[in-house]
Each structure stands twice: as structure tokens, then as C-alpha cells.
Scaffold this motif. Structure first.
Motif, PDB file in Angstrom:
ATOM      1  N   MET A   1     -20.971  60.243 -53.555  1.00  0.00           N
ATOM      2  CA  MET A   1     -20.444  58.976 -53.089  1.00  0.00           C
ATOM      3  C   MET A   1     -21.573  58.075 -52.609  1.00  0.00           C
ATOM      4  O   MET A   1     -22.432  58.508 -51.873  1.00  0.00           O
ATOM      5  CB  MET A   1     -19.522  59.206 -51.906  1.00  0.00           C
ATOM      6  N   ALA A   2     -21.514  56.869 -53.019  1.00  0.00           N
ATOM      7  CA  ALA A   2     -22.526  55.901 -52.610  1.00  0.00           C
ATOM      8  C   ALA A   2     -22.126  55.268 -51.284  1.00  0.00           C
ATOM      9  O   ALA A   2     -20.956  55.033 -51.019  1.00  0.00           O
ATOM     10  CB  ALA A   2     -22.667  54.831 -53.682  1.00  0.00           C
ATOM     11  N   ASP A   3     -23.121  55.054 -50.464  1.00  0.00           N
ATOM     12  CA  ASP A   3     -22.869  54.370 -49.192  1.00  0.00           C
ATOM     13  C   ASP A   3     -22.745  52.877 -49.454  1.00  0.00           C
ATOM     14  O   ASP A   3     -23.510  52.300 -50.221  1.00  0.00           O
ATOM     15  CB  ASP A   3     -24.015  54.607 -48.215  1.00  0.00           C
ATOM     16  N   GLU A   4     -21.780  52.275 -48.811  1.00  0.00           N
ATOM     17  CA  GLU A   4     -21.589  50.838 -48.944  1.00  0.00           C
ATOM     18  C   GLU A   4     -21.815  50.186 -47.590  1.00  0.00           C
ATOM     19  O   GLU A   4     -21.384  50.696 -46.567  1.00  0.00           O
ATOM     20  CB  GLU A   4     -20.175  50.533 -49.435  1.00  0.00           C
ATOM     21  N   TYR A   5     -22.500  49.078 -47.608  1.00  0.00           N
ATOM     22  CA  TYR A   5     -22.780  48.347 -46.382  1.00  0.00           C
ATOM     23  C   TYR A   5     -22.159  46.960 -46.489  1.00  0.00           C
ATOM     24  O   TYR A   5     -22.202  46.325 -47.535  1.00  0.00           O
ATOM     25  CB  TYR A   5     -24.286  48.216 -46.156  1.00  0.00           C
ATOM     26  N   PHE A   6     -21.609  46.511 -45.395  1.00  0.00           N
ATOM     27  CA  PHE A   6     -20.962  45.210 -45.353  1.00  0.00           C
ATOM     28  C   PHE A   6     -21.592  44.379 -44.250  1.00  0.00           C
ATOM     29  O   PHE A   6     -21.901  44.886 -43.179  1.00  0.00           O
ATOM     30  CB  PHE A   6     -19.461  45.348 -45.068  1.00  0.00           C
ATOM     31  N   LEU A   7     -21.747  43.116 -44.517  1.00  0.00           N
ATOM     32  CA  LEU A   7     -22.214  42.186 -43.511  1.00  0.00           C
ATOM     33  C   LEU A   7     -20.994  41.549 -42.870  1.00  0.00           C
ATOM     34  O   LEU A   7     -20.189  40.916 -43.551  1.00  0.00           O
ATOM     35  CB  LEU A   7     -23.101  41.108 -44.147  1.00  0.00           C
ATOM     36  N   LEU A   8     -20.847  41.767 -41.579  1.00  0.00           N
ATOM     37  CA  LEU A   8     -19.715  41.186 -40.862  1.00  0.00           C
ATOM     38  C   LEU A   8     -20.113  39.810 -40.343  1.00  0.00           C
ATOM     39  O   LEU A   8     -21.138  39.644 -39.699  1.00  0.00           O
ATOM     40  CB  LEU A   8     -19.308  42.079 -39.698  1.00  0.00           C
ATOM     41  N   VAL A   9     -19.291  38.834 -40.637  1.00  0.00           N
ATOM     42  CA  VAL A   9     -19.546  37.478 -40.204  1.00  0.00           C
ATOM     43  C   VAL A   9     -18.579  37.163 -39.077  1.00  0.00           C
ATOM     44  O   VAL A   9     -17.365  37.259 -39.235  1.00  0.00           O
ATOM     45  CB  VAL A   9     -19.374  36.480 -41.366  1.00  0.00           C
ATOM     46  N   CYS A  10     -19.125  36.772 -37.935  1.00  0.00           N
ATOM     47  CA  CYS A  10     -18.304  36.453 -36.765  1.00  0.00           C
ATOM     48  C   CYS A  10     -18.178  34.939 -36.642  1.00  0.00           C
ATOM     49  O   CYS A  10     -19.076  34.188 -37.001  1.00  0.00           O
ATOM     50  CB  CYS A  10     -18.931  37.009 -35.500  1.00  0.00           C
ATOM     51  N   ASP A  11     -17.066  34.509 -36.124  1.00  0.00           N
ATOM     52  CA  ASP A  11     -16.884  33.083 -35.854  1.00  0.00           C
ATOM     53  C   ASP A  11     -17.676  32.657 -34.630  1.00  0.00           C
ATOM     54  O   ASP A  11     -18.081  31.516 -34.504  1.00  0.00           O
ATOM     55  CB  ASP A  11     -15.405  32.772 -35.631  1.00  0.00           C
ATOM     56  N   ASP A  12     -17.871  33.586 -33.696  1.00  0.00           N
ATOM     57  CA  ASP A  12     -18.551  33.268 -32.454  1.00  0.00           C
ATOM     58  C   ASP A  12     -20.057  33.466 -32.624  1.00  0.00           C
ATOM     59  O   ASP A  12     -20.529  34.580 -32.810  1.00  0.00           O
ATOM     60  CB  ASP A  12     -18.024  34.159 -31.330  1.00  0.00           C
ATOM     61  N   VAL A  13     -20.802  32.376 -32.568  1.00  0.00           N
ATOM     62  CA  VAL A  13     -22.255  32.433 -32.686  1.00  0.00           C
ATOM     63  C   VAL A  13     -22.816  32.716 -31.297  1.00  0.00           C
ATOM     64  O   VAL A  13     -22.423  32.087 -30.318  1.00  0.00           O
ATOM     65  CB  VAL A  13     -22.800  31.095 -33.229  1.00  0.00           C
ATOM     66  N   SER A  14     -23.731  33.667 -31.209  1.00  0.00           N
ATOM     67  CA  SER A  14     -24.287  33.993 -29.898  1.00  0.00           C
ATOM     68  C   SER A  14     -25.281  32.922 -29.459  1.00  0.00           C
ATOM     69  O   SER A  14     -25.887  32.232 -30.275  1.00  0.00           O
ATOM     70  CB  SER A  14     -24.951  35.362 -29.931  1.00  0.00           C
ATOM     71  N   HIS A  15     -25.432  32.792 -28.160  1.00  0.00           N
ATOM     72  CA  HIS A  15     -26.279  31.766 -27.561  1.00  0.00           C
ATOM     73  C   HIS A  15     -27.286  32.399 -26.614  1.00  0.00           C
ATOM     74  O   HIS A  15     -27.055  33.473 -26.069  1.00  0.00           O
ATOM     75  CB  HIS A  15     -25.426  30.763 -26.776  1.00  0.00           C
ATOM     76  N   ASP A  16     -28.384  31.693 -26.405  1.00  0.00           N
ATOM     77  CA  ASP A  16     -29.376  32.047 -25.399  1.00  0.00           C
ATOM     78  C   ASP A  16     -29.328  30.984 -24.309  1.00  0.00           C
ATOM     79  O   ASP A  16     -29.158  29.803 -24.591  1.00  0.00           O
ATOM     80  CB  ASP A  16     -30.786  32.073 -25.981  1.00  0.00           C
ATOM     81  N   VAL A  17     -29.480  31.411 -23.061  1.00  0.00           N
ATOM     82  CA  VAL A  17     -29.562  30.479 -21.947  1.00  0.00           C
ATOM     83  C   VAL A  17     -31.028  30.374 -21.560  1.00  0.00           C
ATOM     84  O   VAL A  17     -31.660  31.369 -21.194  1.00  0.00           O
ATOM     85  CB  VAL A  17     -28.716  30.953 -20.745  1.00  0.00           C
ATOM     86  N   VAL A  18     -31.574  29.159 -21.669  1.00  0.00           N
ATOM     87  CA  VAL A  18     -32.986  28.922 -21.411  1.00  0.00           C
ATOM     88  C   VAL A  18     -33.122  28.076 -20.147  1.00  0.00           C
ATOM     89  O   VAL A  18     -32.553  26.981 -20.068  1.00  0.00           O
ATOM     90  CB  VAL A  18     -33.655  28.207 -22.603  1.00  0.00           C
ATOM     91  N   LEU A  19     -33.847  28.588 -19.184  1.00  0.00           N
ATOM     92  CA  LEU A  19     -34.149  27.844 -17.957  1.00  0.00           C
ATOM     93  C   LEU A  19     -35.418  27.055 -18.203  1.00  0.00           C
ATOM     94  O   LEU A  19     -36.481  27.630 -18.434  1.00  0.00           O
ATOM     95  CB  LEU A  19     -34.325  28.819 -16.787  1.00  0.00           C
ATOM     96  N   THR A  20     -35.312  25.725 -18.199  1.00  0.00           N
ATOM     97  CA  THR A  20     -36.466  24.894 -18.513  1.00  0.00           C
ATOM     98  C   THR A  20     -37.204  24.398 -17.280  1.00  0.00           C
ATOM     99  O   THR A  20     -38.405  24.149 -17.343  1.00  0.00           O
ATOM    100  CB  THR A  20     -36.044  23.685 -19.366  1.00  0.00           C
ATOM    101  N   ASP A  21     -36.503  24.248 -16.150  1.00  0.00           N
ATOM    102  CA  ASP A  21     -37.149  23.816 -14.913  1.00  0.00           C
ATOM    103  C   ASP A  21     -36.327  24.330 -13.740  1.00  0.00           C
ATOM    104  O   ASP A  21     -35.111  24.134 -13.703  1.00  0.00           O
ATOM    105  CB  ASP A  21     -37.242  22.293 -14.863  1.00  0.00           C
ATOM    106  N   ALA A  22     -36.985  24.971 -12.793  1.00  0.00           N
ATOM    107  CA  ALA A  22     -36.278  25.550 -11.645  1.00  0.00           C
ATOM    108  C   ALA A  22     -35.870  24.494 -10.624  1.00  0.00           C
ATOM    109  O   ALA A  22     -34.991  24.743  -9.807  1.00  0.00           O
ATOM    110  CB  ALA A  22     -37.131  26.620 -10.980  1.00  0.00           C
ATOM    111  N   GLY A  23     -36.484  23.346 -10.641  1.00  0.00           N
ATOM    112  CA  GLY A  23     -36.115  22.290  -9.712  1.00  0.00           C
ATOM    113  C   GLY A  23     -36.709  22.506  -8.330  1.00  0.00           C
ATOM    114  O   GLY A  23     -37.650  23.284  -8.134  1.00  0.00           O
ATOM    115  N   VAL A  24     -36.137  21.837  -7.342  1.00  0.00           N
ATOM    116  CA  VAL A  24     -36.660  21.868  -5.976  1.00  0.00           C
ATOM    117  C   VAL A  24     -36.208  23.116  -5.224  1.00  0.00           C
ATOM    118  O   VAL A  24     -36.995  23.758  -4.531  1.00  0.00           O
ATOM    119  CB  VAL A  24     -36.223  20.587  -5.220  1.00  0.00           C
TER     120      VAL A  24
END
Length: 86
Positions: A1-24
Motif C-alpha cells: 500500500m502506498a502512503d498518501e499525503y494530503f495538504l489540509l487547507v484551513c480557512d483561519d490564517v494564523s497571525h503573529d503579534v509583533v510589538l513595535t514600540d513599548a511606549g512610555v
């Protein structure tokens, strides 16, 4: 039996939270970083002072916008960036 691989596509795109300036009020931002990441106070302070830095990686859009609004309420500048696909 051959192994089959599937690419799962999600509707929810992951995000990164970037802190650009800490402020006062750096201590308020450090507390938010600590609450969001679970890091120690010392590591949270080191992370918050090394801007720009990715605080949260690969989170949902709702979590990213909540984190960005928490940073903005503390006087810091942050943004949510979409992660590039595979």
C-alpha cells in the motif's frame, strides 16, 4: 500500500503579534507580555525591551486582535501580521 499525503487547507490564517514600540509605560507592557506568553517577569522584560519583536506566533485572528488591543490600551504600538502560507 502506498502512503498518501494530503495538504489540509484551513480557512483561519494564523497571525503573529509583533510589538513595535513599548511606549512610555514599559512595566504595563511587560505585565501584558507576561500574561500572554506565560514567561517569567525577567524574560518578559527582556522581550518587551527588544522591539520590534514577535510576542505571539501562529495564533488565531481573534487572539491576535485581542493581544494588539491590550498592548494599545497600555500605550504600546503593536500589530497583527498574517503568517505566510506553507
Amino acid at each position: 500500500m502506498a502512503d498518501e499525503y494530503f495538504l489540509l487547507v484551513c480557512d483561519d490564517v494564523s497571525h503573529d503579534v509583533v510589538l513595535t514600540d513599548a511606549g512610555v509605560d514599559v512595566l504595563d507592557v511587560v505585565q501584558i507580555v507576561r500574561r500572554l506568553t506565560g514567561l517569567s517577569l525577567w524574560r518578559s522584560k527582556a522581550l518587551a525591551t527588544q522591539t520590534p519583536v514577535v510576542v505571539l506566533a501562529a495564533v488565531s485572528e481573534e487572539d491576535a486582535t485581542a493581544a494588539v488591543s491590550a498592548f494599545r490600551d497600555a500605550g504600546a504600538r503593536a500589530e497583527a501580521r498574517e503568517r505566510p502560507g506553507p
